[in-house]
Each structure stands twice: as C-alpha cells, then as structure tokens.
Design a protein around this motif. Sequence first.
Motif, PDB file in Angstrom:
ATOM      1  N   ILE A 146      -6.446   4.170 -20.659  1.00 31.72           N
ATOM      2  CA  ILE A 146      -5.031   4.054 -21.072  1.00 31.72           C
ATOM      3  C   ILE A 146      -4.211   4.941 -20.185  1.00 31.72           C
ATOM      4  CG2 ILE A 146      -3.654   4.941 -23.006  1.00 31.72           C
ATOM      5  CD1 ILE A 146      -5.542   2.529 -23.717  1.00 31.72           C
ATOM      6  N   ASP A 147      -4.624   5.887 -19.433  1.00 40.54           N
ATOM      7  CA  ASP A 147      -3.936   6.753 -18.531  1.00 40.54           C
ATOM      8  C   ASP A 147      -3.517   6.013 -17.140  1.00 40.54           C
ATOM      9  OD1 ASP A 147      -6.383   6.878 -17.795  1.00 40.54           O
ATOM     10  OD2 ASP A 147      -6.230   8.920 -16.960  1.00 40.54           O
ATOM     11  N   ARG A 148      -4.121   4.885 -17.148  1.00 43.79           N
ATOM     12  CA  ARG A 148      -3.935   4.017 -15.880  1.00 43.79           C
ATOM     13  C   ARG A 148      -2.967   2.549 -16.404  1.00 43.79           C
ATOM     14  NH1 ARG A 148      -7.765   4.288 -10.878  1.00 43.79           N
ATOM     15  NH2 ARG A 148      -5.726   3.445 -10.126  1.00 43.79           N
ATOM     16  N   ALA A 149      -2.773   2.510 -17.729  1.00 48.13           N
ATOM     17  CA  ALA A 149      -2.195   1.399 -18.218  1.00 48.13           C
ATOM     18  C   ALA A 149      -0.596   1.677 -18.216  1.00 48.13           C
ATOM     19  CB  ALA A 149      -2.377   0.985 -19.639  1.00 48.13           C
TER      20      ALA A 149
ATOM     21  N   GLU B  67      10.183  -3.534 -28.346  1.00 45.38           N
ATOM     22  CA  GLU B  67       9.275  -4.754 -27.716  1.00 45.38           C
ATOM     23  C   GLU B  67       8.792  -4.505 -26.248  1.00 45.38           C
ATOM     24  OE1 GLU B  67       9.647  -9.515 -26.833  1.00 45.38           O
ATOM     25  OE2 GLU B  67      11.396  -8.420 -27.110  1.00 45.38           O
ATOM     26  N   CYS B  68       7.373  -4.737 -26.144  1.00 47.54           N
ATOM     27  CA  CYS B  68       6.665  -4.519 -25.034  1.00 47.54           C
ATOM     28  C   CYS B  68       6.766  -5.903 -24.277  1.00 47.54           C
ATOM     29  CB  CYS B  68       5.145  -4.362 -25.027  1.00 47.54           C
ATOM     30  SG  CYS B  68       4.301  -4.161 -23.568  1.00 47.54           S
ATOM     31  N   VAL B  69       7.472  -5.726 -22.962  1.00 46.34           N
ATOM     32  CA  VAL B  69       7.715  -6.997 -22.392  1.00 46.34           C
ATOM     33  C   VAL B  69       7.146  -7.113 -20.973  1.00 46.34           C
ATOM     34  CG1 VAL B  69      10.045  -7.539 -23.236  1.00 46.34           C
ATOM     35  CG2 VAL B  69       9.835  -6.033 -21.285  1.00 46.34           C
ATOM     36  N   GLY B  70       6.317  -6.257 -20.520  1.00 47.68           N
ATOM     37  CA  GLY B  70       5.552  -6.053 -19.389  1.00 47.68           C
ATOM     38  C   GLY B  70       4.419  -5.359 -19.595  1.00 47.68           C
ATOM     39  N   THR B  71       3.129  -5.791 -18.767  1.00 44.64           N
ATOM     40  CA  THR B  71       2.251  -4.869 -19.014  1.00 44.64           C
ATOM     41  C   THR B  71       1.265  -4.993 -17.714  1.00 44.64           C
ATOM     42  OG1 THR B  71       0.570  -6.778 -19.607  1.00 44.64           O
ATOM     43  CG2 THR B  71       1.518  -5.705 -21.234  1.00 44.64           C
ATOM     44  N   THR B  72       0.457  -3.996 -17.447  1.00 47.91           N
ATOM     45  CA  THR B  72      -0.135  -3.938 -16.093  1.00 47.91           C
ATOM     46  C   THR B  72      -1.056  -2.623 -16.315  1.00 47.91           C
ATOM     47  OG1 THR B  72      -0.838  -3.997 -13.741  1.00 47.91           O
ATOM     48  CG2 THR B  72       0.977  -2.514 -14.562  1.00 47.91           C
ATOM     49  N   GLY B  73      -2.476  -2.641 -15.760  1.00 48.21           N
ATOM     50  CA  GLY B  73      -3.299  -1.896 -15.949  1.00 48.21           C
ATOM     51  C   GLY B  73      -4.274  -1.380 -14.793  1.00 48.21           C
ATOM     52  N   ALA B  74      -5.172  -0.562 -14.718  1.00 50.23           N
ATOM     53  CA  ALA B  74      -6.052  -0.610 -13.528  1.00 50.23           C
ATOM     54  C   ALA B  74      -7.323   0.150 -14.091  1.00 50.23           C
ATOM     55  CB  ALA B  74      -5.535   0.333 -12.324  1.00 50.23           C
ATOM     56  N   TYR B  75      -8.473  -0.397 -13.434  1.00 48.66           N
ATOM     57  CA  TYR B  75      -9.733   0.325 -13.643  1.00 48.66           C
ATOM     58  C   TYR B  75     -10.178   0.896 -12.456  1.00 48.66           C
ATOM     59  CZ  TYR B  75     -10.350  -3.096 -17.487  1.00 48.66           C
ATOM     60  OH  TYR B  75     -10.259  -3.977 -18.681  1.00 48.66           O
ATOM     61  N   SER B  76     -10.917   2.247 -12.679  1.00 50.37           N
ATOM     62  CA  SER B  76     -11.262   2.999 -11.564  1.00 50.37           C
ATOM     63  C   SER B  76     -12.818   2.390 -11.239  1.00 50.37           C
ATOM     64  CB  SER B  76     -11.635   4.538 -12.052  1.00 50.37           C
ATOM     65  OG  SER B  76     -10.281   4.964 -12.513  1.00 50.37           O
ATOM     66  N   PHE B  77     -12.711   1.552 -10.049  1.00 46.52           N
ATOM     67  CA  PHE B  77     -13.786   1.076  -9.700  1.00 46.52           C
ATOM     68  C   PHE B  77     -14.260   1.818  -8.263  1.00 46.52           C
ATOM     69  CE2 PHE B  77     -12.701  -3.537 -11.073  1.00 46.52           C
ATOM     70  CZ  PHE B  77     -13.314  -3.315 -12.256  1.00 46.52           C
ATOM     71  N   ARG B  78     -15.543   1.483  -7.762  1.00 45.58           N
ATOM     72  CA  ARG B  78     -15.894   1.658  -6.259  1.00 45.58           C
ATOM     73  C   ARG B  78     -16.404   0.121  -5.879  1.00 45.58           C
ATOM     74  NH1 ARG B  78     -15.950   7.158  -5.690  1.00 45.58           N
ATOM     75  NH2 ARG B  78     -16.888   6.779  -3.589  1.00 45.58           N
ATOM     76  N   LEU B  79     -15.850  -0.261  -5.065  1.00 44.31           N
ATOM     77  CA  LEU B  79     -16.032  -1.586  -4.405  1.00 44.31           C
ATOM     78  C   LEU B  79     -16.905  -1.573  -2.985  1.00 44.31           C
ATOM     79  CD1 LEU B  79     -14.801  -4.245  -5.130  1.00 44.31           C
ATOM     80  CD2 LEU B  79     -13.380  -3.994  -2.950  1.00 44.31           C
ATOM     81  N   THR B  80     -17.828  -2.379  -3.062  1.00 44.16           N
ATOM     82  CA  THR B  80     -18.762  -2.256  -1.779  1.00 44.16           C
ATOM     83  C   THR B  80     -17.915  -2.962  -0.474  1.00 44.16           C
ATOM     84  OG1 THR B  80     -20.762  -2.416  -2.972  1.00 44.16           O
ATOM     85  CG2 THR B  80     -20.860  -3.101  -0.667  1.00 44.16           C
ATOM     86  N   VAL B  81     -18.019  -2.322   0.572  1.00 44.03           N
ATOM     87  CA  VAL B  81     -17.178  -2.735   1.804  1.00 44.03           C
ATOM     88  C   VAL B  81     -18.194  -2.882   2.920  1.00 44.03           C
ATOM     89  CG1 VAL B  81     -15.207  -1.629   1.276  1.00 44.03           C
ATOM     90  CG2 VAL B  81     -16.733  -0.577   2.828  1.00 44.03           C
ATOM     91  N   PRO B  82     -17.905  -3.819   3.933  1.00 49.55           N
ATOM     92  CA  PRO B  82     -18.848  -4.073   5.179  1.00 49.55           C
ATOM     93  C   PRO B  82     -19.382  -2.890   5.563  1.00 49.55           C
ATOM     94  CG  PRO B  82     -17.034  -5.395   5.193  1.00 49.55           C
ATOM     95  CD  PRO B  82     -16.567  -4.671   4.186  1.00 49.55           C
TER      96      PRO B  82
ATOM     97  N   SER C  68       8.731  -3.716 -10.348  1.00 51.07           N
ATOM     98  CA  SER C  68       8.696  -2.502 -10.891  1.00 51.07           C
ATOM     99  C   SER C  68       7.563  -1.880 -11.185  1.00 51.07           C
ATOM    100  CB  SER C  68       9.834  -1.908 -12.059  1.00 51.07           C
ATOM    101  OG  SER C  68       9.374  -2.929 -13.228  1.00 51.07           O
ATOM    102  N   MET C  69       6.778  -2.636 -12.067  1.00 42.83           N
ATOM    103  CA  MET C  69       5.276  -2.185 -12.393  1.00 42.83           C
ATOM    104  C   MET C  69       4.519  -2.035 -11.080  1.00 42.83           C
ATOM    105  SD  MET C  69       4.413  -4.271 -16.001  1.00 42.83           S
ATOM    106  CE  MET C  69       4.490  -5.931 -15.317  1.00 42.83           C
ATOM    107  N   MET C  70       4.597  -3.198 -10.107  1.00 46.14           N
ATOM    108  CA  MET C  70       3.706  -3.083  -8.786  1.00 46.14           C
ATOM    109  C   MET C  70       4.082  -1.946  -8.096  1.00 46.14           C
ATOM    110  SD  MET C  70       1.419  -5.874  -8.794  1.00 46.14           S
ATOM    111  CE  MET C  70       1.407  -5.114 -10.553  1.00 46.14           C
ATOM    112  N   ARG C  71       5.503  -1.497  -8.097  1.00 47.33           N
ATOM    113  CA  ARG C  71       5.895  -0.286  -7.271  1.00 47.33           C
ATOM    114  C   ARG C  71       5.182   0.911  -7.886  1.00 47.33           C
ATOM    115  NH1 ARG C  71       6.828  -0.426  -3.039  1.00 47.33           N
ATOM    116  NH2 ARG C  71       5.161   1.319  -3.202  1.00 47.33           N
ATOM    117  N   ARG C  72       5.266   1.263  -9.323  1.00 46.23           N
ATOM    118  CA  ARG C  72       4.754   2.106  -9.687  1.00 46.23           C
ATOM    119  C   ARG C  72       3.281   2.228  -9.772  1.00 46.23           C
ATOM    120  NH1 ARG C  72       5.937   5.705 -14.263  1.00 46.23           N
ATOM    121  NH2 ARG C  72       4.075   6.989 -14.562  1.00 46.23           N
ATOM    122  N   GLN C  73       2.648   1.110  -9.885  1.00 48.35           N
ATOM    123  CA  GLN C  73       1.180   1.156  -9.696  1.00 48.35           C
ATOM    124  C   GLN C  73       0.710   1.817  -8.354  1.00 48.35           C
ATOM    125  OE1 GLN C  73      -0.928  -2.719 -10.306  1.00 48.35           O
ATOM    126  NE2 GLN C  73      -1.663  -1.505 -12.191  1.00 48.35           N
ATOM    127  N   LEU C  74       1.239   1.088  -7.465  1.00 50.49           N
ATOM    128  CA  LEU C  74       0.874   1.331  -6.068  1.00 50.49           C
ATOM    129  C   LEU C  74       1.117   2.959  -5.884  1.00 50.49           C
ATOM    130  CD1 LEU C  74       1.351  -2.014  -4.039  1.00 50.49           C
ATOM    131  CD2 LEU C  74      -0.739  -1.037  -4.644  1.00 50.49           C
TER     132      LEU C  74
END
Length: 415
Positions: free
Chosen positions: A43-46, A54-69, A96-102
């Motif tokens: 929730i703290d990443r949503a 009215e909610c008119v835009g949504t995004t969220g994120a999960y805290s992953f660990r991704l395998t890289v080469p 605006s959501m992408m800006r805040r999220q990154l």
Amino acid sequence: MTLDLRVLRASEYDSWHEALELAFGGVGGGVGDSELLRDLAEIDRAIGVWDGDECVGTTGAYSFRLTVPGGAQVPTAGVTRVSVAATHRRRGVLTSMMRRQLDDVRSLGEPLAVLTASEPAIYGRYGYGVASYALSAEIDTSRVHIRIPGGVDGEGDDIRLRRVRADDPDVREACEALYAADVAKRPGMPARRPGWERLPVVGTGAARDGLSALQCVLAERDGEVVGFTLFHNRPEWDVSGPKGTIELRDLHAADPVAYAVLWRFLFGIDLTSALRVRSRPVDDAFRYLVSDFRRCEPRVRDDLYLRPVEVAPALEARTYRTPVDVVLEVTDTFCPWNEGRWRLSGDAKGATCARTADAPDLVLSVNELSAVYLGGTPLAALGRAGRVRETRAGALEAASVAFGSDVAPWLPHGF
C-alpha cells in the motif's frame, strides 16, 4: 477541478482497485485473484490520482529482486496496476504518476524498474525498453513427439511421475525450491517473496471457462522431487472423437532428463491432441527436443519492459560476458540525472561505471540501454537499426558481445 496525486491510504484500496478494473474493461479476475492481489499489495508503494472523490489514475510497485546477467539479484521496482480513467485521458495523469513513481524508486535505492505493458507504445517515453521476449506455441501433439536426451532406450525410466494437489503446502515448497534454483540461473526472473508462492495456484481450484481445475504432476527420482508441471485440460470432442487441449501453466526441472520427461508426459495425455504453451523463454529447451518445430506454430512477443533508474548502479550490478571498456553517452529526458557520459569497465567478475569527460564510444538513449541490459537484445542489432551511434570503430561489436547473455532473459509470470 484540480487533480490530487497521493500515496494510497489503506481505506481507499477498494475504490482504487475498482478504478483499475474499470479501466481494464470492468471485468475482475475472480474472488481468489482479488484476495491475492490485496494480500500482495504494498500500500505504501501504491499511488492514486483523485478527481474529487473519484479515483481516476492508479499505479503501484512491488519490491522485487531481479536476476541479472552474472546471477546477482538486484533490488527492483515491479511497476504494476497502471491505469487512467477513460474520462481523464490526455490530461497528464499517467506522466504525473510515472514521474512520482520513478522519483520514489530512486529514493529507495532501487537501480531498476520493470513492468509488463498492456499497450507497448506507452512506456518508451518514460525510458523503458523491451528487455525480454516470450515464446508461445500451439503444438500438434498428434504429429510432434519429444526426444529424451541421450537417445538411449530406457533414458528417464528412473523418474516417477506422481499426480498431487497443487495447493498442498509440501508440494508448493518443493515446487518453489525448483523455481528458486532456476531464478539463480536466468536473467529476468524475480525471486519470489513470501506470499508469491500462491500465485501459480490461486483461483484455479475449480473447473471454469471449459478448463479443468489446475493439475499438478511431480517428477521424482529416488524419492526426490526433480521437476513439476502445472496445467489445465480443456476436453473437446467432435464427430471423429476426442481432440482435447492441454494448457501449460508452469514447468520447472532440475536436469534435462526430468525436463524432457515432463514434456513427454504432457504430449501423451489421453484424449488430447494439442498442447498450448504460453510465455516460455525464447531459448526453451523444448524447441530442441521436438521432432517438428514448425508444427509447434511458435510465436514471439515482447514481455518484460525495463529501465535503469540509476545508470551507474544498474550497470555495476551485472557482469559482462567478455571484457569491456567503453564510454557511453546516454540521453534520458525523463530521468535527467542519468544523462551524460559514463565509462563502463567490466568483465565476468564485475564492473565499475562512473561519469567521465572522455569522448564517447557509443551514443544511445536510455531506451536502448534498457533493451540490452538483460542480454536479450544485441546492442549491435540496435546499431544496425540506427538506434545506437558508434563513434569509435569496433566499439559497438565489442560492447554487444559483452552485454550478451548465454541464457535468454525470461519473465515466468506477470505481476
């Protein structure tokens, strides 16, 4: 009315989720799926955008660990549940959501962000590039067969296949161990945090939409689980008899023989003549076990989108197939802190990346860097497409080999 962008409050989750479902057509994923989504939500990443009540835009994120080469598992933001209400398009809501999220991802120290795109044209303007592809197939199992490796009669006879309940806790533990072993070997795979082991089996306990309930078969050798497959059966008959379809959901194995035995099992299920495969790695071993790949009707599509949130930590987190020493001039209009010249020096043991005033060897945007990061897209191919400019002869070919991966990146499931 002024739009209000803010981190989601727990009490707003239902309204936020309803806005997401409405933007995707108004059809939910089922009770089990909704319950899992709620349990896994951070929730703290949503983020929500509100027009009054009215909610008119949504995004969220999960805290992953991704395998890289190289095998490192890198902290990564798994961007998810992105939507904008049809009534509020072209008002800057998504930007605006992408800006805040990154900005938030950067503040958390996560070098990477990844997502899957419902519409591929959207995310390039935010610096994302296609970092992995997925292979699908419609296999005519009445005319295609599987060869067991080694070609020796009796190969695989030491493996016992056993049908089990997919939701049995002991079964899930054994399956998760096999999944985790593959995570360590293949770029693009997320290490599953507690709770995510439910993802492969949630909402599949009852038959629906013409599919059987989820079935699970284990491959065992000397009492040890060495592989598993999850699948549905779609029975069908016509005047000529049975022509059912097996729909593969998941398959992992500890060694090539166990892997081939599981595929052979799927090919030979009674009353079926087709196997539908979705979202497998583009270098999946089944390609090299089938007797006729053409009759598998293969199809490749874009899958995981990635972007470096911080160029230097991202490039230092992975290793390189051959020694590389190259100056990259990167443009990144959406995350301008990444712009400039970076000297990357590395090999199979590690890498360093730092700002430099030296002349560039290669000029590219962050989108190209995103696409080649996991080793699934050759840098040289982007050069031939005119998307990477070489300013020092030989730099493109050398860097392309170094960025490559012997194992194709793969996202085994959505998020």
